[in-house]
Design an enzyme around this catalytic site. Structure first.
Site, PDB file in Angstrom:
ATOM      1  N   ASP A  14      23.020  40.053  43.931  1.00  0.00           N
ATOM      2  CA  ASP A  14      22.995  38.539  43.482  1.00  0.00           C
ATOM      3  C   ASP A  14      24.325  38.054  43.695  1.00  0.00           C
ATOM      4  OD1 ASP A  14      24.324  40.151  41.574  1.00  0.00           O
ATOM      5  OD2 ASP A  14      23.223  39.304  39.910  1.00  0.00           O
ATOM      6  N   HIS A  15      25.510  38.991  43.694  1.00  0.00           N
ATOM      7  CA  HIS A  15      26.749  38.493  43.597  1.00  0.00           C
ATOM      8  C   HIS A  15      27.334  37.941  45.035  1.00  0.00           C
ATOM      9  CE1 HIS A  15      27.234  39.388  39.532  1.00  0.00           C
ATOM     10  NE2 HIS A  15      28.066  39.004  39.273  1.00  0.00           N
TER      11      HIS A  15
ATOM     12  N   ASP B 242      28.460  44.608  34.413  1.00  0.00           N
ATOM     13  CA  ASP B 242      28.724  43.131  34.374  1.00  0.00           C
ATOM     14  C   ASP B 242      28.905  42.650  32.796  1.00  0.00           C
ATOM     15  OD1 ASP B 242      28.043  40.625  36.614  1.00  0.00           O
ATOM     16  OD2 ASP B 242      27.860  40.129  34.257  1.00  0.00           O
TER      17      ASP B 242
ATOM     18  N   ARG C  66      32.221  30.629  33.048  1.00  0.00           N
ATOM     19  CA  ARG C  66      33.492  30.609  33.161  1.00  0.00           C
ATOM     20  C   ARG C  66      33.953  29.463  33.919  1.00  0.00           C
ATOM     21  NH1 ARG C  66      33.072  37.183  33.714  1.00  0.00           N
ATOM     22  NH2 ARG C  66      33.497  37.544  31.312  1.00  0.00           N
TER      23      ARG C  66
ATOM     24  N   SER D 266      35.860  39.658  33.572  1.00  0.00           N
ATOM     25  CA  SER D 266      34.815  40.275  34.145  1.00  0.00           C
ATOM     26  C   SER D 266      35.074  41.932  33.948  1.00  0.00           C
ATOM     27  CB  SER D 266      34.887  40.296  35.645  1.00  0.00           C
ATOM     28  OG  SER D 266      34.473  41.269  36.165  1.00  0.00           O
TER      29      SER D 266
ATOM     30  N   ARG E 296      34.844  43.972  36.204  1.00  0.00           N
ATOM     31  CA  ARG E 296      35.351  44.686  37.441  1.00  0.00           C
ATOM     32  C   ARG E 296      36.258  45.803  37.302  1.00  0.00           C
ATOM     33  NH1 ARG E 296      37.442  38.675  39.337  1.00  0.00           N
ATOM     34  NH2 ARG E 296      34.965  38.508  38.702  1.00  0.00           N
TER      35      ARG E 296
HETATM   36  C1  MIC Z   1      31.708  37.494  36.522  1.00  0.00           C
HETATM   37  O1  MIC Z   1      30.865  36.495  36.111  1.00  0.00           O
HETATM   38  O2  MIC Z   1      32.829  37.513  36.276  1.00  0.00           O
HETATM   39  C2  MIC Z   1      31.153  38.708  37.152  1.00  0.00           C
HETATM   40  C3  MIC Z   1      31.429  38.281  38.518  1.00  0.00           C
HETATM   41  O3  MIC Z   1      29.652  38.679  37.101  1.00  0.00           O
HETATM   42  C4  MIC Z   1      31.849  39.923  36.777  1.00  0.00           C
HETATM   43  C5  MIC Z   1      31.221  41.140  37.419  1.00  0.00           C
HETATM   44  C6  MIC Z   1      31.999  41.216  38.779  1.00  0.00           C
HETATM   45  O4  MIC Z   1      33.151  40.946  38.821  1.00  0.00           O
HETATM   46  O5  MIC Z   1      31.336  41.582  39.882  1.00  0.00           O
HETATM   47  C7  MIC Z   1      31.306  40.097  35.188  1.00  0.00           C
HETATM   48  O6  MIC Z   1      31.152  39.256  34.543  1.00  0.00           O
HETATM   49  O7  MIC Z   1      31.441  41.232  34.817  1.00  0.00           O
HETATM   50 FE1  SF4 Z   2      26.737  35.781  38.347  1.00  0.00          FE
HETATM   51 FE2  SF4 Z   2      28.662  36.385  36.598  1.00  0.00          FE
HETATM   52 FE3  SF4 Z   2      28.193  34.080  37.107  1.00  0.00          FE
HETATM   53 FE4  SF4 Z   2      26.584  35.171  35.599  1.00  0.00          FE
HETATM   54  S1  SF4 Z   2      28.689  34.829  35.222  1.00  0.00           S
HETATM   55  S2  SF4 Z   2      25.990  33.898  37.359  1.00  0.00           S
HETATM   56  S3  SF4 Z   2      26.619  37.323  36.420  1.00  0.00           S
HETATM   57  S4  SF4 Z   2      28.933  35.457  38.516  1.00  0.00           S
END
Ligand code: MIC
Ligand code: SF4
Length: 747
Positions: free
Chosen positions: A92-93, A157, A445, A640, A642
């Site tokens: 999805d990302h 995640d 976010r 995140s 990550r």
């Molecule tokens: C996000 O919303 O910041 C992400 C991208 O989904 C991350 C995961 C990532 O960095 O791949 C998260 O929320 O953990």
């Molecule tokens: Fe994707 Fe993270 Fe955004 Fe949710 S918050 S849509 S998992 S990047």
């Protein structure tokens, strides 16, 4: 997890919960019931909120394509044939939003072929369910297919807690945690403190689930939930749909909470039935008493939760948060005045709805209800309007029910069922790189640079229905609840409050959900990684600790203010290298603000004095065989899950990170990768560190749980200052540090 496994879990609960009630000498909250029911060894386990380290057995693991690559690379190092718990991978990302669903999908498949092939073949080989690109966003797909009341899952995640909408304790963690749970190890987490949120009244009119959580973000702040579980209960909860509950739990990640969850109720049962899980709904109804808190807890919550927050939903106004932080909250009615005072550009350049937080049928339906009103009145949208459906199921259903048609009629673009603009996968051409501009979305976010890579974009978050109304108002000065906008005849036009069913009257549309089950014989599947790949790289173990104290390490970076994982390891275009540690490390600290200069992403090389990116400086130090240290501010590593934000520093020579405070997932990620995470015993000691200083950490051989560590700051004139720092490592985690990483300790 099969229905039988859920049944076994529920049937095992009464005895386990009784044992816990006896041992604790009191009734149990729902969070406690779930933790107790999943204890690896209840009898041996120490229980002490905020202190004990819990060893738990999870029911499920979920990975997405960006963090999942590292998780799988680490799992592969453990040498297992099959995953030990039900696991899924969700693509999805990596899908970039550019020109609409069909073209964006095709481009993503071409651009990411190598990574998708890797995820697909590892899934097939090791017994992992694979959700293809376009199938949907991890959390929405999990809610629709796997989440169940009383379960415990982890996901690589941070928004994994979305499943709390169905009463599951779902916790965001780093990839290493997932790899270990998949390899069959117990999973560890700090016994969380509990916040009870008592909901009374009823959500009505413009107020929506999003407002519950954006209001709470303002109240508790981005660190208010750290190492805590937020448990929602009370009569108001019944007025919120299961998917609405999911929105609230999802965005509990913005409070830093370990997870959030709701007590099982009829709205959850209805959602389970609508998503073809009537058997689980029935089981949950039969075991209802174990899937809610005990009656005494509800009667007198202050005795059993560490904190209680009261929210009267009937009084809750629609909220909007931003820019740059999800806790910068106010009711929408107060926004116009603040915009003027702050001098933010009031004109809105883009509006976006969807994301894992807000892409349920109900969200889409209520947004479409607003759009319909404008269409009928002949009011035109003033901004582009982008929609990211959460899953193929939602996409097919909104297409069938005419909702998509409505969005298209107002000039909207429906993007792929993916993260897209929420994670910077957004090719935007309507503003210059440094142009200050305003966007509004229903995402979760809004850190600088998050959506389009530009820190000059001011991003505001609110409910999908308010976003849709703002698309017609075109300005932050419009309050859709109380205000009007000019209609085509020049007369003022006023929206009425949004309406929309939570579940489709015709049921969800069917079709190819995009799922592929693993191979029955995994041995025959080959996983190939080309040694010349720029997307994937097999991991090399990090070196073990050489048993010596750290002496006179230079400071690579001292960060000031917010240092989220988006600052430490930005996403967007960098997502491309998430499976290649060396390549992705070129993004290290690109967004971090240098406390010595106020500039982002660069600083003086501690040896040569040359000003370069932090990565370039780190690579230079590494080439010279010099390790280094990071000094950070409050809630360091917020956001995140990550682990690249820990792995890149580790890979380029970081030994210690000393900060005022850590976000939970990042602190664990640092420990897992063998970096020593310390906090100042006295917060103001942060101010003592200057650019040319060197830092020693003493007494490492005697590292023990709870024992402070001595840190010596060496000033250029030869003077030294000794300070105390705290650490939260358990014996096992000290073992990881000594072995060089958790993975090294395993193998
Ligand atoms: C996000 O919303 O910041 C992400 C991208 O989904 C991350 C995961 C990532 O960095 O791949 C998260 O929320 O953990
Ligand atoms: Fe994707 Fe993270 Fe955004 Fe949710 S918050 S849509 S998992 S990047």
């Amino acid at each position: 997890m099969s229905v039988d496994q859920v049944k076994r879990l529920y049937e095992s609960m009464p005895a386990k919960l009784d044992q816990a009630r006896r041992r604790f000498g009191r009734p149990l909250t729902l969070a406690e019931k779930i933790l107790v029911a999943h204890a690896d060894d209840f009898a041996k386990q120490e229980w002490s909120r905020g202190k004990a380290q819990l060893r738990l057995r999870v029911d499920r693991v979920a990975l997405q394509d960006a963090t999942g690559q590292m998780a799988l690379l680490q799992f592969m190092q453990a040498g297992k044939k099959q995953v030990a718990v039900p696991s899924t991978v969700h693509c999805d990302h990596l899908i970039r939003a550019e020109s609409g669903a069909a073209e964006d999908m095709q481009r993503a498949i071409n651009e990411n072929r190598e990574v998708y092939d890797f995820l697909h073949s590892t899934s097939k080989k090791y017994g992992i369910g694979f959700w293809k690109p376009g199938a949907g966003i991890i959390h929405q797909v999990v809610l629709e297919n796997y989440a169940f009341p009383g379960g415990l899952m982890i996901g690589a995640d941070s928004h994994t807690p979305n499943a709390g909408g169905l009463g599951m304790a779902a916790i965001g963690v780093g990839g290493a945690d997932c790899g270990e749970a998949m390899a069959g190890l117990a999973w560890e987490v700090l016994d969380p403190k509990l916040i009870g949120v008592h909901l009374t009244g009823k959500l009505t009119g413009w107020s929506s689930p999003k407002d519950v959580i954006t209001y709470l973000c303002g109240l508790l702040t981005v660190k208010g939930g750290t190492n805590k579980i937020i448990e929602y209960f009370g009569p108001g909860a019944e007025s919120i749909s299961a998917t609405g509950k999911g929105t609230i739990c999802n965005m509990g990640a913005e409070l830093g909470a370990t997870t959030s969850l709701f007590h099982f109720d009829d709205r959850m049962a209805a959602y389970l039935r609508a998503t073809e899980r009537g058997d689980i709904a029935r089981l949950a109804e039969q075991h209802r008493e174990h899937l809610v808190a005990d009656p005494d807890v509800i009667r007198d919550p202050r005795k059993f939760y560490d904190e209680v927050v009261e929210i009267d939903l009937s009084e809750l106004e629609p909220h909007i948060v931003g820019p740059h932080s999800p806790d910068r909250a106010r009711p929408i009615s107060k926004l116009a005045a603040e915009v003027k005072k702050e001098g933010w550009p009031a004109g809105i350049r883009q509006t976006l709805i969807g994301s894992c937080t807000n892409s349920s049928y109900e969200d889409m339906k209520r947004a479409a209800h607003i759009a319909m009103q404008a269409l009928k009145a002949g009011v035109k949208a003033k901004t582009p309007f982008l929609v990211t459906p959460g899953s193929e199921r939602i996409y097919q259903t909104i297409k069938r029910d005419g909702i998509m048609d409505t969005f298209q009629k107002i000039g909207g673009t429906v993007l792929a069922n993916a993260c897209g603009p929420c994670i910077g996968q957004w090719k935007r051409s309507d503003v210059g790189k440094e142009e200050t501009n305003t966007i509004v979305s229903s995402f979760n976010r809004n850190f600088p640079g998050r959506n389009d890579g530009s820190a000059s974009t001011l991003s505001f978050l609110t409910s999908p229905e308010i976003v849709t109304a703002l698309a017609f108002g075109g300005t932050l000065e419009f309050d859709p609840v109380h205000g009007t906008i000019p209609g085509p005849d020049g007369k003022p036009f006023r929206f009425t409050a949004p309406e929309g069913e939570e579940l489709p009257a015709l049921g969800f549309a069917g079709g190819d959900a995009g799922f592929e089950a693993p191979a029955s014989d995994g041995d025959s599947v080959q996983v190939a990684i080309s040694p010349t790949s720029e997307r994937l790289q097999l991991l090399q173990p990090f070196p073990r600790w050489d048993t010596r104290d750290f002496g006179e390490l230079p400071i690579l970076v001292k960060t000031k203010g917010k240092t989220t994982t988006d600052h430490i390891s930005p996403a967007g275009a960098w997502l491309r290298y998430r499976g290649h540690l060396d390549r992705i490390s070129d993004n290290m600290f690109l967004g971090a603000v240098n406390a010595f200069t106020g500039e982002a992403g660069k600083g003086a090389n501690p040896i040569t004095g040359e000003v370069k990116t932090f990565t370039a400086n780190a690579r230079d130090l590494k080439a010279k065989g010099i390790s280094w240290i990071v000094i950070g501010d409050e809630n360091y590593g917020e956001g995140s899950s990550r682990e690249h934000a820990a792995m890149s520093p580790r890979y380029l020579g970081c030994k210690v990170v000393i900060v005022k405070s850590f976000a939970r997932i990042h602190e664990t990620n640092l420990k897992k990768q063998g970096i020593l995470p310390l906090t100042f015993a006295k917060t103001s000691d942060y101010d003592l560190f200057e650019q040319a200083d060197r830092v020693s950490v003493r007494g490492l051989a005697a590292l023990a749980p709870g024992k402070p560590v001595e840190v010596v700051i060496h000033k250029p004139d030869g003077k030294t200052v000794t300070i105390q720092c705290l650490q939260t490592m358990t014996d096992e985690q000290i073992g990881w540090f000594k072995a060089g990483s958790a993975l090294n300790a395993l193998t």
